[in-house]
Design an enzyme around this catalytic site. Structure first.
Site, mmCIF file in Angstrom:
data_model
loop_
_atom_site.group_PDB
_atom_site.id
_atom_site.type_symbol
_atom_site.label_atom_id
_atom_site.label_comp_id
_atom_site.label_asym_id
_atom_site.label_seq_id
_atom_site.Cartn_x
_atom_site.Cartn_y
_atom_site.Cartn_z
ATOM 1 N N GLU A 1 -2.328 -7.714 7.186
ATOM 2 C CA GLU A 1 -0.949 -7.582 7.659
ATOM 3 C C GLU A 1 -0.703 -8.430 8.907
ATOM 4 O O GLU A 1 -1.636 -8.913 9.558
ATOM 5 C CB GLU A 1 -0.647 -6.094 7.928
ATOM 6 C CG GLU A 1 0.730 -5.776 8.475
ATOM 7 C CD GLU A 1 1.907 -6.162 7.595
ATOM 8 O OE1 GLU A 1 2.036 -7.343 7.239
ATOM 9 O OE2 GLU A 1 2.740 -5.288 7.283
ATOM 10 N N HIS B 1 0.825 -1.209 0.000
ATOM 11 C CA HIS B 1 0.000 0.000 0.000
ATOM 12 C C HIS B 1 0.863 1.265 0.000
ATOM 13 O O HIS B 1 2.065 1.222 0.268
ATOM 14 C CB HIS B 1 -0.919 0.010 1.235
ATOM 15 C CG HIS B 1 -0.152 -0.027 2.514
ATOM 16 N ND1 HIS B 1 0.475 1.077 3.046
ATOM 17 C CD2 HIS B 1 0.113 -1.052 3.362
ATOM 18 C CE1 HIS B 1 1.086 0.742 4.169
ATOM 19 N NE2 HIS B 1 0.888 -0.559 4.378
#
Length: 181
Positions: free
Chosen positions: A81, A8
């Site tokens: 994550e 990201h």
């Protein structure tokens, strides 16, 4: 299968040098610019399928990067994550965080170890290999997960893993063979 892995864009946690993990970081203006630049990289390659982490920073990155490509995405929960537990939000130089980061089998307090993350990452890669054997797949996810996935393809010492940093909106490319595991 060809696998592309993208991290990201820059978040508020990245700017503050804090551990983000499963916490919801917010893309900065620069992070949004990075996501648009990632879109330019994506346009240079062939992508059949896109999977995205359920965290907002990855979703926003994917949406910005995919604008105008005609590609849609699917949320993949296993792309979330690493859970850093009690270390979520601490400065990256925090000794407790650094100890667990350097010792791959040590769980972050209240979270997971890097080896547990690798187990999840490897299973996901192999599931996607079986599901999309002749396609190109893009994962839009996170830095530590990207590091774990990289170890599937690249032999890395513990020190190499500790020192490796996947940059925001970096795009990695790997070939996943049917016999690989």
């Amino acid at each position: 299968m060809i696998l592309y892995i993208a991290r990201h864009g820059q978040t508020d946690y990245n700017v503050q040098d804090r551990v983000c993990g499963v916490s919801e970081g917010i893309l900065t203006d620069y992070g949004r610019e990075q996501a648009k630049a990632l879109g330019e990289k994506i346009r240079q390659v062939h992508i059949d399928k896109v999977y995205v982490s359920p965290l907002k920073r990855a979703i926003e990155t994917a949406e910005l990067a995919l604008m105008g490509t005609g590609l849609d995405y699917e949320i993949e929960p296993r792309l979330i994550e690493h859970n850093f537990g009690e270390c979520e939000g601490v400065l990256r130089l925090d000794p407790t965080f650094q100890f667990a980061k350097r010792n791959l089998g040590v769980k972050q307090p209240g979270g997971d170890s890097f080896l547990q993350l690798c187990h999840r990452a490897y299973g996901l890669i192999e599931d996607m290999r079986d599901k999309h054997p002749d396609e190109s797949v893009l994962f839009v996810c996170h830095g530590t997960l990207g590091r774990a996935m990289r170890t599937y393809f690249v032999d890395m010492s513990n020190d190499d893993i500790y020192e490796y940093n996947m940059e925001n909106c970096e795009l990695l490319r790997f070939e996943v063979n049917l016999k690989q595991s």
